[in-house]
Write a protein that holds these residues in place. Structure first.
Motif, PDB file in Angstrom:
ATOM      1  N   SER A 133      35.015 -55.173 -33.027  1.00 58.79           N
ATOM      2  CA  SER A 133      35.241 -56.062 -31.895  1.00 58.79           C
ATOM      3  C   SER A 133      35.658 -55.629 -31.188  1.00 58.79           C
ATOM      4  O   SER A 133      35.912 -54.908 -30.111  1.00 58.79           O
ATOM      5  CB  SER A 133      34.187 -57.141 -32.124  1.00 58.79           C
ATOM      6  N   VAL A 137      36.733 -53.549 -27.260  1.00 56.60           N
ATOM      7  CA  VAL A 137      36.767 -53.743 -26.243  1.00 56.60           C
ATOM      8  C   VAL A 137      38.718 -53.732 -25.494  1.00 56.60           C
ATOM      9  O   VAL A 137      38.117 -52.312 -24.610  1.00 56.60           O
ATOM     10  CB  VAL A 137      37.236 -55.757 -26.320  1.00 56.60           C
ATOM     11  N   ILE A 140      37.701 -49.834 -24.936  1.00 56.58           N
ATOM     12  CA  ILE A 140      37.415 -49.500 -23.485  1.00 56.58           C
ATOM     13  C   ILE A 140      38.170 -49.924 -22.382  1.00 56.58           C
ATOM     14  O   ILE A 140      38.469 -49.517 -21.534  1.00 56.58           O
ATOM     15  CB  ILE A 140      35.477 -50.757 -23.711  1.00 56.58           C
ATOM     16  N   PRO A 189      24.138 -51.086 -19.502  1.00 55.39           N
ATOM     17  CA  PRO A 189      25.247 -51.905 -20.460  1.00 55.39           C
ATOM     18  C   PRO A 189      24.885 -52.228 -21.916  1.00 55.39           C
ATOM     19  O   PRO A 189      26.018 -52.477 -22.754  1.00 55.39           O
ATOM     20  CB  PRO A 189      25.971 -53.234 -19.196  1.00 55.39           C
ATOM     21  N   TYR A 190      24.251 -53.178 -22.173  1.00 45.58           N
ATOM     22  CA  TYR A 190      23.496 -53.492 -23.508  1.00 45.58           C
ATOM     23  C   TYR A 190      24.040 -52.069 -24.249  1.00 45.58           C
ATOM     24  O   TYR A 190      23.800 -51.783 -25.155  1.00 45.58           O
ATOM     25  CB  TYR A 190      22.001 -53.833 -23.720  1.00 45.58           C
ATOM     26  N   THR A 193      26.989 -50.763 -25.004  1.00 43.07           N
ATOM     27  CA  THR A 193      27.406 -51.348 -25.856  1.00 43.07           C
ATOM     28  C   THR A 193      27.472 -51.231 -27.019  1.00 43.07           C
ATOM     29  O   THR A 193      27.643 -51.259 -28.010  1.00 43.07           O
ATOM     30  CB  THR A 193      27.327 -52.843 -25.706  1.00 43.07           C
ATOM     31  N   PHE A 197      29.247 -50.775 -30.298  1.00 42.01           N
ATOM     32  CA  PHE A 197      29.356 -51.216 -31.184  1.00 42.01           C
ATOM     33  C   PHE A 197      28.739 -50.239 -32.719  1.00 42.01           C
ATOM     34  O   PHE A 197      29.814 -50.270 -33.659  1.00 42.01           O
ATOM     35  CB  PHE A 197      28.335 -52.294 -30.687  1.00 42.01           C
TER      36      PHE A 197
END
Length: 355
Positions: A133, A137, A140, A189-190, A193, A197
């Motif tokens: 994770s 991040v 991104i 966005p969800y 992600t 992920f």
């Protein structure tokens, strides 16, 4: 793109590393003259643990102990997992070897029965989840940093931004927008992600050495949470036509009770399919690669000719499987995102759109 041996070097390195790091127990068993327990090797890799086993150097295990945080009948306990090595007991806690609680921290009650305490320890999969994770991040933020410092209308993206931009555009325009339709922006966005992920965790799981190699997306707990979030979004952002199609579908009256039962059942089978598909594919891929590598040690006793030839076959097939798993890592992230977008889109569909 022209083929060159240089392009194959990363894959060859990965295959060799898989043989060195992924099955040290097999090599040790062979040296000791014992049988190679393939089942133990596979389940030891795809299962979770309170330590991160890197490799074996001779008879010395290279292990990263992880924090144990539990609340038992005697209160909170916080210590490193090295205190529980080799079946040791610490503060009344130990790692069980029973069928019911195998590999889990337990304590004994007054009757001598094993009882699992409240456990929020940092296990191997939890640490891998944190690392992956954090990596996502960072990537991104690096991508965002490029766009803040450059005019994307005048120059082409470079570095991380050059990798992320076409993928984001593809998922956003060809998957999310087409599946959901008007109002897709608030779900983008969800879904983006979720895609990255899953992709990052899939790719890190293929890398056979620390900090890769953990079976994160092959853990059904992780896939359950992802599917459950999709389930919540699907059923909390719907419109009134969604429930009408479920509880009063446009079919003959005599057929309505059957269709209603099927539709209600479908509400729960959709996220269940998401959960199981991702979990099963990733776990199967990890297991198959380990089986292929373990062939080297299983056939080592059959003589130089058979052992040598099977080693070549195992390495070649292992390289093929590594390349295939790179494709599977992307496909599974894509499929999960696409189906999530489709489910969300169906819950927001209007009657005129369904015709």
């Amino acid at each position: 793109m022209k083929f060159s041996f240089r392009n194959m070097i990363p894959v060859l390195v990965m295959a060799v590393a898989a043989a060195v790091f992924s099955v040290p127990a097999a090599a040790q068993a062979e040296e000791d003259g014992g049988e190679v327990d393939v089942q133990e090797i596979i389940f030891g890799h795809i299962g979770d643990s309170y330590e991160w086993h890197i490799t074996d150097i001779g008879k010395t295990k290279v292990i990263i102990p992880l924090p144990v945080i539990v609340h038992s009948s005697t209160g909170w306990h916080c210590f490193m997992s090295s205190k529980l090595e080799d079946g040791a007991s610490y503060e009344g806690l130990f790692i069980s070897s029973s069928d019911k609680n195998d590999g889990k921290i337990v304590e004994l009650d007054a009757a001598g029965n094993e009882v699992r305490p409240f456990d929020i320890s940092i296990t191997k999969n939890v640490l891998a989840l944190m690392i992956n994770s954090a990596l996502l991040v960072i990537l991104i933020l690096c991508c965002s940093r490029w766009y803040r410092r450059h005019d994307a209308m005048k120059e082409a993206p470079r570095g991380v931004a050059a990798i992320f931009e076409p993928v984001i555009e593809m998922i956003n325009d060809d998957v999310i927008k087409d599946s959901i339709g008007p109002g897709y922006g608030k779900f983008a966005p969800y879904l983006l992600t979720v895609f990255f992920f899953i992709l990052i965790n899939n790719l890190m799981g293929i890398i056979p050495f620390f900090p890769g190699g953990a079976n994160v997306t092959g853990n059904i707990t992780i896939t359950f949470v992802l599917a459950f979030v999709t389930f919540l979004i699907t059923n909390l952002t719907l419109n009134r036509h969604y429930w009408k199609d479920i509880f009063w579908p446009d079919v003959p009256l005599w057929l309505k009770p059957i269709i209603i039962v099927i539709e209600i059942f479908g509400i729960f089978t959709k996220p269940f399919a998401l959960m199981v598909r991702l979990f099963a594919n990733i776990m199967a891929g990890h297991s198959l690669i380990l089986c292929v590598v373990a062939v080297i040690f299983i056939t080592a006793r059959l003589g130089a000719a058979i052992g040598g030839s099977m080693t070549v076959v195992s390495v070649v097939f292992g390289i093929f499987m590594d390349c295939l798993e790179l494709l599977v890592a992307f496909i599974q992230a894509y499929v999960f995102t696409m189906l999530s977008a489709v489910f969300i889109g169906l819950s927001r569909q209007k009657p005129e759109e369904a015709r």
